[in-house]
Design a protein around this motif. Structure first.
Motif, mmCIF file in Angstrom:
data_model
loop_
_atom_site.group_PDB
_atom_site.id
_atom_site.type_symbol
_atom_site.label_atom_id
_atom_site.label_comp_id
_atom_site.label_asym_id
_atom_site.label_seq_id
_atom_site.Cartn_x
_atom_site.Cartn_y
_atom_site.Cartn_z
ATOM 1 N N GLU A 1 7.448 54.194 24.693
ATOM 2 C CA GLU A 1 6.222 54.995 24.710
ATOM 3 C C GLU A 1 5.262 54.582 23.593
ATOM 4 O O GLU A 1 4.050 54.615 23.763
ATOM 5 N N SER A 2 5.793 54.178 22.448
ATOM 6 C CA SER A 2 4.946 53.705 21.340
ATOM 7 C C SER A 2 4.233 52.413 21.735
ATOM 8 O O SER A 2 3.061 52.218 21.410
ATOM 9 N N TRP B 1 3.490 51.476 24.825
ATOM 10 C CA TRP B 1 2.467 51.806 25.810
ATOM 11 C C TRP B 1 1.206 52.325 25.128
ATOM 12 O O TRP B 1 0.097 51.915 25.468
ATOM 13 N N ALA B 2 1.376 53.208 24.156
ATOM 14 C CA ALA B 2 0.220 53.771 23.451
ATOM 15 C C ALA B 2 -0.525 52.688 22.681
ATOM 16 O O ALA B 2 -1.759 52.628 22.706
ATOM 17 N N ALA C 1 -0.674 49.574 23.346
ATOM 18 C CA ALA C 1 -1.235 48.560 24.251
ATOM 19 C C ALA C 1 -2.338 49.108 25.148
ATOM 20 O O ALA C 1 -2.960 48.337 25.886
ATOM 21 N N GLU C 2 -2.597 50.394 25.074
ATOM 22 C CA GLU C 2 -3.534 51.050 25.986
ATOM 23 C C GLU C 2 -4.899 50.375 26.088
ATOM 24 O O GLU C 2 -5.466 50.273 27.171
ATOM 25 N N SER C 3 -5.427 49.895 24.988
ATOM 26 C CA SER C 3 -6.785 49.347 25.005
ATOM 27 C C SER C 3 -6.826 47.826 25.201
ATOM 28 O O SER C 3 -7.904 47.237 25.191
ATOM 29 N N SER D 1 -6.695 44.177 27.051
ATOM 30 C CA SER D 1 -7.159 43.656 28.336
ATOM 31 C C SER D 1 -5.999 43.102 29.147
ATOM 32 O O SER D 1 -5.119 42.427 28.609
ATOM 33 N N HIS E 1 1.418 48.750 36.654
ATOM 34 C CA HIS E 1 1.422 48.764 35.195
ATOM 35 C C HIS E 1 1.707 47.354 34.693
ATOM 36 O O HIS E 1 2.668 46.722 35.125
ATOM 37 N N ILE F 1 4.192 44.156 28.856
ATOM 38 C CA ILE F 1 3.673 44.074 27.490
ATOM 39 C C ILE F 1 4.340 42.900 26.782
ATOM 40 O O ILE F 1 5.565 42.818 26.722
ATOM 41 N N VAL G 1 -0.412 42.531 29.301
ATOM 42 C CA VAL G 1 -1.241 42.692 28.110
ATOM 43 C C VAL G 1 -0.464 42.052 26.970
ATOM 44 O O VAL G 1 0.769 42.010 26.993
#
Length: 121
Positions: A22-23, A25-26, A28-30, A32, A74, A77, A105
């Motif tokens: 979850e960390s 994902w957060a 990597a949210e922004s 491209s 999705h 990462i 990403v």
């Protein structure tokens, strides 16, 4: 099925670094999304799931279930060096579907791990 909280880890200079998924994902949210050749993801040809002992049929079946359920909407990462941090089941699903690329990403600079422990190997 109980969903366990997932992590990613790697050894750096004798220390195992851990990230909660979850960390990642957060963090990597922004980032491209880009298309990455599956052949460029080294972990696809490595044992990332089963450790040092041969897997049981049950363990293989559980991973098969997770691959089948993988959501390719999705992106995977990648760390700043191109190593897979999250998305092994999505990579496997894409490959089984006949794809040669997967959405990804990639961090320019890796986020700090959530915790570290000495590596005992």
């Amino acid at each position: 099925m109980d969903k366990q909280r997932e992590t990613h880890s790697r050894v750096v200079a004798g220390v195992r670094e851990f990230w909660w998924t979850e960390s990642l994902w957060a963090a990597a949210e922004s980032l491209s999304v880009v298309s990455v050749p599956i052949a460029n993801i080294a972990e696809f040809d490595q044992n990332c799931w089963f450790g040092d002992t041969p897997p049981t049929c049950r363990e293989v079946a559980e991973h098969a279930r997770r691959i089948e359920a993988a959501d390719l909407s999705h992106p995977v990462i990648l760390n700043s060096s191109g190593g897979l941090m999250d998305g092994g089941h999505r990579v496997a699903r894409a490959w089984l579907d006949g794809r040669t690329e997967v959405d990804a990403v990639q961090f320019d600079s890796d986020p700090a791990p959530d915790w570290r422990v000495p590596d005992v190997r």
